[in-house]
Design a protein around this motif. Structure first.
Motif, PDB file in Angstrom:
ATOM      1  N   LYS A 157      10.402 -26.346  41.044  1.00 34.24           N
ATOM      2  CA  LYS A 157       9.739 -25.134  40.547  1.00 34.24           C
ATOM      3  C   LYS A 157       9.153 -24.332  41.707  1.00 34.24           C
ATOM      4  O   LYS A 157       9.218 -23.108  41.724  1.00 34.24           O
ATOM      5  CB  LYS A 157       8.626 -25.555  39.574  1.00 34.24           C
ATOM      6  CG  LYS A 157       7.975 -24.421  38.797  1.00 34.24           C
ATOM      7  CD  LYS A 157       6.965 -25.012  37.793  1.00 34.24           C
ATOM      8  CE  LYS A 157       6.429 -24.001  36.813  1.00 34.24           C
ATOM      9  NZ  LYS A 157       5.510 -23.040  37.408  1.00 34.24           N
ATOM     10  N   ASP A 184      14.899 -21.472  39.858  1.00 35.88           N
ATOM     11  CA  ASP A 184      13.847 -21.722  38.867  1.00 35.88           C
ATOM     12  C   ASP A 184      14.276 -22.859  37.940  1.00 35.88           C
ATOM     13  O   ASP A 184      15.460 -23.218  37.899  1.00 35.88           O
ATOM     14  CB  ASP A 184      13.495 -20.444  38.091  1.00 35.88           C
ATOM     15  CG  ASP A 184      14.675 -19.930  37.296  1.00 35.88           C
ATOM     16  OD1 ASP A 184      15.044 -20.587  36.313  1.00 35.88           O
ATOM     17  OD2 ASP A 184      15.244 -18.888  37.674  1.00 35.88           O
ATOM     18  N   LYS A 235      14.510 -23.241  34.714  1.00 38.22           N
ATOM     19  CA  LYS A 235      15.465 -22.945  33.633  1.00 38.22           C
ATOM     20  C   LYS A 235      16.903 -22.986  34.145  1.00 38.22           C
ATOM     21  O   LYS A 235      17.778 -23.593  33.522  1.00 38.22           O
ATOM     22  CB  LYS A 235      15.188 -21.538  33.082  1.00 38.22           C
ATOM     23  CG  LYS A 235      14.321 -21.545  31.848  1.00 38.22           C
ATOM     24  CD  LYS A 235      14.246 -20.148  31.261  1.00 38.22           C
ATOM     25  CE  LYS A 235      12.997 -20.039  30.414  1.00 38.22           C
ATOM     26  NZ  LYS A 235      12.708 -18.689  29.990  1.00 38.22           N
ATOM     27  N   ASP A 258      10.003 -24.101  30.462  1.00 35.26           N
ATOM     28  CA  ASP A 258      11.205 -23.802  31.249  1.00 35.26           C
ATOM     29  C   ASP A 258      12.225 -24.931  31.160  1.00 35.26           C
ATOM     30  O   ASP A 258      13.424 -24.711  31.322  1.00 35.26           O
ATOM     31  CB  ASP A 258      10.836 -23.588  32.728  1.00 35.26           C
ATOM     32  CG  ASP A 258      10.154 -22.259  32.943  1.00 35.26           C
ATOM     33  OD1 ASP A 258      10.157 -21.425  32.022  1.00 35.26           O
ATOM     34  OD2 ASP A 258       9.598 -22.050  34.037  1.00 35.26           O
TER      35      ASP A 258
END
Lengths: 158, 102
Positions: free
Chosen positions: B67, B73, B75, A109
């Protein structure tokens, strides 16, 4: 914000002991947190860290590790590795360092590219589905070097 | 050291982190963000509030915390604050740079 000349860090992880895996993960995550690109190439035993069935059962080594400060024979007794591993995992949890699977998600991520070494994958007779979904691809050494072909890029073998 | 941000003189570290949160306000946040090339939108403010809340409770700020926060999130966090998200976000939020490695 201070500028660093380091633009990209490429890690080659060849071992599956917990301390080596975490070294690579923490360095890669740390790079991203500083705005530096990061990629990890998993080869040989390093592949254990991205195998779905194995990644949560990695151990720390108690034999042949002088920093454990215990006699080698003692380190080889049944249960010693499990004990040392549990202690290390507990301490990491307290420092908010995630377990291997969650860490891989976090790295992915965060934009860390994750590569598996083609030769090692063949050698251990692994299939793509044995490896984590977050994996970017299975590539050969040449392709990995090609990714290093730019200014400010550093390679680190762990 | 002293620095003038959004027509206000504030105390900050050499890197640009405010040393007195009492001097922080939204205009200062916008000005620091602009210096970092970031235009603050609703999602940015949500993150900033979350970071300030955590800081008030004296909880360590980590990427894993982000997170698990449920606010954003990872990203998107990287997209909102490109090039060192936690460092930039804390600077804009007027709180100290996180000391941890994770």
């Amino acid at each position: 914000m201070e500028k660093t000349k380091v633009k990209k860090m490429l890690f080659i992880l060849s071992k599956a002991t917990l301390e080596n895996v975490y070294a690579a993960f923490i360095m890669a995550n740390g790079a991203r947190m500083e705005g530096i690109e990061a990629e990890i190439f998993f080869t040989f035993f390093g592949l254990e860290a991205i195998q779905k069935k194995k990644l949560e059962s990695l151990h720390t080594a108690t034999v042949g590790n002088p920093a454990m400060h215990m006699p080698t024979m003692l380190g080889g007794l049944p249960g010693m590795e499990a004990l040392a591993t549990k202690m290390m995992k507990d301490r990491m949890e307290k420092l908010d360092i995630p377990p291997v699977g969650e860490f891989l998600e976090l790295l992915s991520d965060s934009g860390v590219k994750l590569w598996a070494c083609l030769l090692a994958v063949d050698m251990f007779k692994l299939k793509r589905e044995d490896l984590i979904d977050e994996l970017d691809d299975i590539i050969n050494v040449g392709s990995f070097y090609a990714r290093a072909n730019e200014d400010g890029c550093h390679l680190l073998f762990i | 050291m002293k620095k003038v941000i959004a027509n206000t003189t504030v105390e900050c570290t050499e890197e640009g982190y405010l040393t007195d949160f009492g001097q922080w306000n939204k205009d200062i946040a916008r000005a620091i963000a602009k210096e970092q090339g970031i235009e603050l939108g609703d999602d940015h403010w949500k993150v900033i509030e979350y970071l300030q809340e955590k800081h008030q409770k004296e909880e360590a700020l980590t990427i894993r915390g982000i997170k698990k926060s449920g606010v954003i999130d990872v990203k998107t966090f990287y997209k909102l604050f490109p090039g060192g998200p936690l460092k930039k976000a804390t600077m804009i939020a007027g709180i100290p740079k996180p000391k941890g490695c994770i």
